[in-house]
Write a protein that holds these residues in place. Sequence first.
Motif, PDB file in Angstrom:
ATOM      1  N   PHE A   1      -2.132  -2.981   9.181  1.00  0.00           N
ATOM      2  CA  PHE A   1      -1.521  -1.750   8.689  1.00  0.00           C
ATOM      3  C   PHE A   1      -0.006  -1.802   8.591  1.00  0.00           C
ATOM      4  CE2 PHE A   1      -5.744  -0.574   9.883  1.00  0.00           C
ATOM      5  CZ  PHE A   1      -6.115   0.303   8.889  1.00  0.00           C
ATOM      6  N   SER A   2       0.618  -2.915   8.927  1.00  0.00           N
ATOM      7  CA  SER A   2       2.073  -2.970   8.843  1.00  0.00           C
ATOM      8  C   SER A   2       2.490  -3.570   7.499  1.00  0.00           C
ATOM      9  CB  SER A   2       2.660  -3.778  10.003  1.00  0.00           C
ATOM     10  OG  SER A   2       2.808  -5.122   9.638  1.00  0.00           O
TER      11      SER A   2
ATOM     12  N   ALA B   1      -0.615  -4.169   4.866  1.00  0.00           N
ATOM     13  CA  ALA B   1      -0.124  -2.843   4.459  1.00  0.00           C
ATOM     14  C   ALA B   1      -1.256  -1.890   4.062  1.00  0.00           C
ATOM     15  CB  ALA B   1       0.909  -2.975   3.338  1.00  0.00           C
TER      16      ALA B   1
ATOM     17  N   ASP C   1      -3.699   1.454   4.391  1.00  0.00           N
ATOM     18  CA  ASP C   1      -3.348   2.856   4.654  1.00  0.00           C
ATOM     19  C   ASP C   1      -4.539   3.595   5.280  1.00  0.00           C
ATOM     20  OD1 ASP C   1      -5.131   3.456   2.574  1.00  0.00           O
ATOM     21  OD2 ASP C   1      -3.552   3.663   1.080  1.00  0.00           O
ATOM     22  N   SER C   2      -4.403   4.905   5.422  1.00  0.00           N
ATOM     23  CA  SER C   2      -5.435   5.682   6.116  1.00  0.00           C
ATOM     24  C   SER C   2      -6.762   5.691   5.354  1.00  0.00           C
ATOM     25  CB  SER C   2      -4.952   7.116   6.349  1.00  0.00           C
ATOM     26  OG  SER C   2      -4.612   7.721   5.118  1.00  0.00           O
TER      27      SER C   2
ATOM     28  N   ASP D   1      -7.876   3.183   3.610  1.00  0.00           N
ATOM     29  CA  ASP D   1      -8.439   1.869   3.944  1.00  0.00           C
ATOM     30  C   ASP D   1      -9.073   1.898   5.333  1.00  0.00           C
ATOM     31  OD1 ASP D   1      -7.571   0.615   1.540  1.00  0.00           O
ATOM     32  OD2 ASP D   1      -5.580   0.320   2.401  1.00  0.00           O
TER      33      ASP D   1
END
Length: 87
Positions: free
Chosen positions: A34-35, A40, A42-43, A45
């Motif tokens: 999630f960084s 990367a 997101d919510s 996902d």
Amino acid sequence: MPDSDLTSRIKKMLVESLMLKVSPDDIGDDTPLFSPEGLALDSIDALELAVSLEKNFGVATPSSEVAREAFVSVNTIASYVTAKQQA
């Protein structure tokens, strides 16, 4: 240390269920999911990931707190799946 067959299956599931534009081999076992330095995600996902985990491995994610700890990397997902399947 999670087994490599499980981590491979998780990487394949990530790519397929989240329609990622990377190959499973390009995802490191400790790549942050999630960084911005990692995948990367997101919510949305995260929700897809929770559904895919339950469908593919029979493992539910009961809360966002649990998901936040389990969905850090492929290794943390593998450890979570292993622990839940052994419980």
